[in-house]
Motif scaffolding. Structure first.
Motif, PDB file in Angstrom:
ATOM      1  N   ALA A 149     -14.141  36.067   0.218  1.00 38.78           N
ATOM      2  CA  ALA A 149     -15.116  36.852  -0.543  1.00 38.78           C
ATOM      3  C   ALA A 149     -14.637  38.279  -0.804  1.00 38.78           C
ATOM      4  O   ALA A 149     -15.213  39.235  -0.306  1.00 38.78           O
ATOM      5  CB  ALA A 149     -16.448  36.878   0.205  1.00 38.78           C
ATOM      6  N   VAL A 150     -13.595  38.432  -1.600  1.00 39.41           N
ATOM      7  CA  VAL A 150     -13.168  39.780  -1.996  1.00 39.41           C
ATOM      8  C   VAL A 150     -14.073  40.211  -3.147  1.00 39.41           C
ATOM      9  O   VAL A 150     -14.152  39.540  -4.181  1.00 39.41           O
ATOM     10  CB  VAL A 150     -11.688  39.798  -2.424  1.00 39.41           C
ATOM     11  N   VAL A 151     -14.777  41.305  -2.955  1.00 36.41           N
ATOM     12  CA  VAL A 151     -15.720  41.780  -3.963  1.00 36.41           C
ATOM     13  C   VAL A 151     -14.937  42.187  -5.214  1.00 36.41           C
ATOM     14  O   VAL A 151     -13.926  42.885  -5.141  1.00 36.41           O
ATOM     15  CB  VAL A 151     -16.558  42.949  -3.409  1.00 36.41           C
ATOM     16  N   ALA A 152     -15.401  41.725  -6.369  1.00 33.03           N
ATOM     17  CA  ALA A 152     -14.663  41.898  -7.619  1.00 33.03           C
ATOM     18  C   ALA A 152     -14.349  43.359  -7.929  1.00 33.03           C
ATOM     19  O   ALA A 152     -13.277  43.667  -8.449  1.00 33.03           O
ATOM     20  CB  ALA A 152     -15.440  41.275  -8.773  1.00 33.03           C
ATOM     21  N   SER A 153     -15.249  44.266  -7.597  1.00 33.62           N
ATOM     22  CA  SER A 153     -15.018  45.687  -7.908  1.00 33.62           C
ATOM     23  C   SER A 153     -14.102  46.380  -6.915  1.00 33.62           C
ATOM     24  O   SER A 153     -13.746  47.541  -7.109  1.00 33.62           O
ATOM     25  CB  SER A 153     -16.352  46.442  -7.988  1.00 33.62           C
ATOM     26  N   ASN A 154     -13.664  45.681  -5.864  1.00 32.80           N
ATOM     27  CA  ASN A 154     -12.755  46.267  -4.875  1.00 32.80           C
ATOM     28  C   ASN A 154     -11.328  46.181  -5.428  1.00 32.80           C
ATOM     29  O   ASN A 154     -10.477  45.439  -4.940  1.00 32.80           O
ATOM     30  CB  ASN A 154     -12.896  45.544  -3.535  1.00 32.80           C
ATOM     31  N   LEU A 155     -11.095  46.950  -6.490  1.00 29.92           N
ATOM     32  CA  LEU A 155      -9.836  46.849  -7.240  1.00 29.92           C
ATOM     33  C   LEU A 155      -8.620  47.239  -6.421  1.00 29.92           C
ATOM     34  O   LEU A 155      -7.553  46.634  -6.569  1.00 29.92           O
ATOM     35  CB  LEU A 155      -9.920  47.684  -8.509  1.00 29.92           C
ATOM     36  N   HIS A 156      -8.751  48.239  -5.546  1.00 27.10           N
ATOM     37  CA  HIS A 156      -7.599  48.632  -4.724  1.00 27.10           C
ATOM     38  C   HIS A 156      -7.145  47.462  -3.856  1.00 27.10           C
ATOM     39  O   HIS A 156      -5.947  47.169  -3.771  1.00 27.10           O
ATOM     40  CB  HIS A 156      -7.925  49.851  -3.860  1.00 27.10           C
ATOM     41  N   ALA A 157      -8.099  46.792  -3.217  1.00 31.50           N
ATOM     42  CA  ALA A 157      -7.745  45.640  -2.381  1.00 31.50           C
ATOM     43  C   ALA A 157      -7.182  44.507  -3.223  1.00 31.50           C
ATOM     44  O   ALA A 157      -6.156  43.916  -2.869  1.00 31.50           O
ATOM     45  CB  ALA A 157      -8.974  45.165  -1.610  1.00 31.50           C
ATOM     46  N   VAL A 188     -19.375  48.693   6.878  1.00 30.41           N
ATOM     47  CA  VAL A 188     -20.654  47.972   6.824  1.00 30.41           C
ATOM     48  C   VAL A 188     -21.711  48.838   6.151  1.00 30.41           C
ATOM     49  O   VAL A 188     -22.445  48.375   5.273  1.00 30.41           O
ATOM     50  CB  VAL A 188     -21.098  47.537   8.237  1.00 30.41           C
ATOM     51  N   GLU A 189     -21.800  50.098   6.532  1.00 30.66           N
ATOM     52  CA  GLU A 189     -22.801  51.014   5.968  1.00 30.66           C
ATOM     53  C   GLU A 189     -22.601  51.240   4.471  1.00 30.66           C
ATOM     54  O   GLU A 189     -23.577  51.389   3.736  1.00 30.66           O
ATOM     55  CB  GLU A 189     -22.769  52.360   6.696  1.00 30.66           C
ATOM     56  N   GLU A 190     -21.351  51.263   4.014  1.00 33.55           N
ATOM     57  CA  GLU A 190     -21.090  51.440   2.584  1.00 33.55           C
ATOM     58  C   GLU A 190     -21.683  50.287   1.779  1.00 33.55           C
ATOM     59  O   GLU A 190     -22.078  50.471   0.626  1.00 33.55           O
ATOM     60  CB  GLU A 190     -19.586  51.561   2.321  1.00 33.55           C
ATOM     61  N   GLY A 191     -21.735  49.099   2.370  1.00 36.48           N
ATOM     62  CA  GLY A 191     -22.376  47.956   1.738  1.00 36.48           C
ATOM     63  C   GLY A 191     -21.685  47.440   0.490  1.00 36.48           C
ATOM     64  O   GLY A 191     -22.335  46.823  -0.363  1.00 36.48           O
ATOM     65  N   ALA A 192     -20.373  47.651   0.385  1.00 34.84           N
ATOM     66  CA  ALA A 192     -19.660  47.266  -0.836  1.00 34.84           C
ATOM     67  C   ALA A 192     -18.502  46.306  -0.590  1.00 34.84           C
ATOM     68  O   ALA A 192     -17.833  45.911  -1.542  1.00 34.84           O
ATOM     69  CB  ALA A 192     -19.141  48.521  -1.535  1.00 34.84           C
ATOM     70  N   ALA A 193     -18.244  45.923   0.669  1.00 37.06           N
ATOM     71  CA  ALA A 193     -17.080  45.081   0.924  1.00 37.06           C
ATOM     72  C   ALA A 193     -17.322  44.000   1.977  1.00 37.06           C
ATOM     73  O   ALA A 193     -16.849  42.883   1.811  1.00 37.06           O
ATOM     74  CB  ALA A 193     -15.887  45.943   1.341  1.00 37.06           C
ATOM     75  N   PHE A 194     -18.006  44.305   3.066  1.00 36.71           N
ATOM     76  CA  PHE A 194     -18.206  43.334   4.147  1.00 36.71           C
ATOM     77  C   PHE A 194     -19.541  42.622   3.983  1.00 36.71           C
ATOM     78  O   PHE A 194     -20.529  43.251   3.585  1.00 36.71           O
ATOM     79  CB  PHE A 194     -18.224  44.034   5.514  1.00 36.71           C
ATOM     80  N   PRO A 195     -19.606  41.334   4.343  1.00 36.39           N
ATOM     81  CA  PRO A 195     -20.894  40.641   4.289  1.00 36.39           C
ATOM     82  C   PRO A 195     -21.845  41.070   5.411  1.00 36.39           C
ATOM     83  O   PRO A 195     -23.054  40.913   5.297  1.00 36.39           O
ATOM     84  CB  PRO A 195     -20.511  39.164   4.417  1.00 36.39           C
ATOM     85  N   GLN A 196     -21.312  41.601   6.504  1.00 34.09           N
ATOM     86  CA  GLN A 196     -22.160  42.000   7.624  1.00 34.09           C
ATOM     87  C   GLN A 196     -23.116  43.121   7.214  1.00 34.09           C
ATOM     88  O   GLN A 196     -22.766  43.993   6.422  1.00 34.09           O
ATOM     89  CB  GLN A 196     -21.315  42.504   8.815  1.00 34.09           C
ATOM     90  N   GLU A 197     -24.302  43.086   7.794  1.00 34.39           N
ATOM     91  CA  GLU A 197     -25.296  44.132   7.548  1.00 34.39           C
ATOM     92  C   GLU A 197     -25.638  44.902   8.824  1.00 34.39           C
ATOM     93  O   GLU A 197     -26.150  46.009   8.753  1.00 34.39           O
ATOM     94  CB  GLU A 197     -26.572  43.524   6.954  1.00 34.39           C
TER      95      GLU A 197
END
Length: 163
Positions: free
Chosen positions: A119-127, A24-33
């Motif tokens: 909602a897989v974030v486009a830049s999350n290439l490993h996933a 969540v803190e990384e702010g790059a994968a989960f919608p939760q804040e």
């Protein structure tokens, strides 16, 4: 190192919450804040259909986790959704793959027919590479569907896998 995946237990909650909050803190994968507290985390994980944890067999250290729950209700209630979190220090050990494979099995065991990622974030290439290697089907791109921690809007890519 041998990694096993099993159902979560109450004593796993502090490690699960710590790992979840890292993502969540990384702010790059989960919608939760909002970060989970011990109280809100216990309620959050208890509300899921199933929670799996990946742990190192020898030490018992929790490396990652996933949540599994319905994606919708009623006539679409046979579709499930999941989220995966691997601790920063434990990435690159194929923990995510073990979590996804267990999740596919648990989805079947819990009566779901499809696992869908909204909602897989486009830049999350490993996933994304992992999902595609495991047979997930990409459904396209939603432009600007995810607001990153820095305020930048990034595309998201929905996926599904028949169970």
């Amino acid at each position: 190192m041998e990694i096993i995946v099993r159902a979560y237990r109450e004593e796993d909650l502090p490690a699960m919450i710590r790992i979840w909050n890292e993502v969540v803190e990384e702010g790059a994968a989960f919608p939760q804040e909002e970060r989970l507290t011990l109280e809100s985390g216990a309620a959050f994980f208890a509300a899921q259909t199933y929670n799996g944890v990946a742990k190192e067999r020898e030490t018992g250290r929790i490396l990652g986790l996933y949540i599994l729950h319905p994606n919708n209700v009623g006539r679409c209630g046979h579709i499930c959704n999941a989220s995966y979190a691997v601790g920063r220090a434990n990435r690159g050990l194929h923990t995510g793959e073990k979590l996804v494979l267990d999740c596919l099995e648990q989805g079947r065991l819990h009566g779901f027919r499809i696992l869908q990622f909204n909602a897989v974030v486009a830049s999350n290439l490993h996933a994304r590479h992992l999902y595609e290697r495991l047979g997930f089907v990409p459904l396209g791109t939603i432009p600007g569907g995810f607001r990153r921690k820095d305020g930048y809007y990034e595309d998201i890519c929905p996926y599904y896998h028949e169970l």
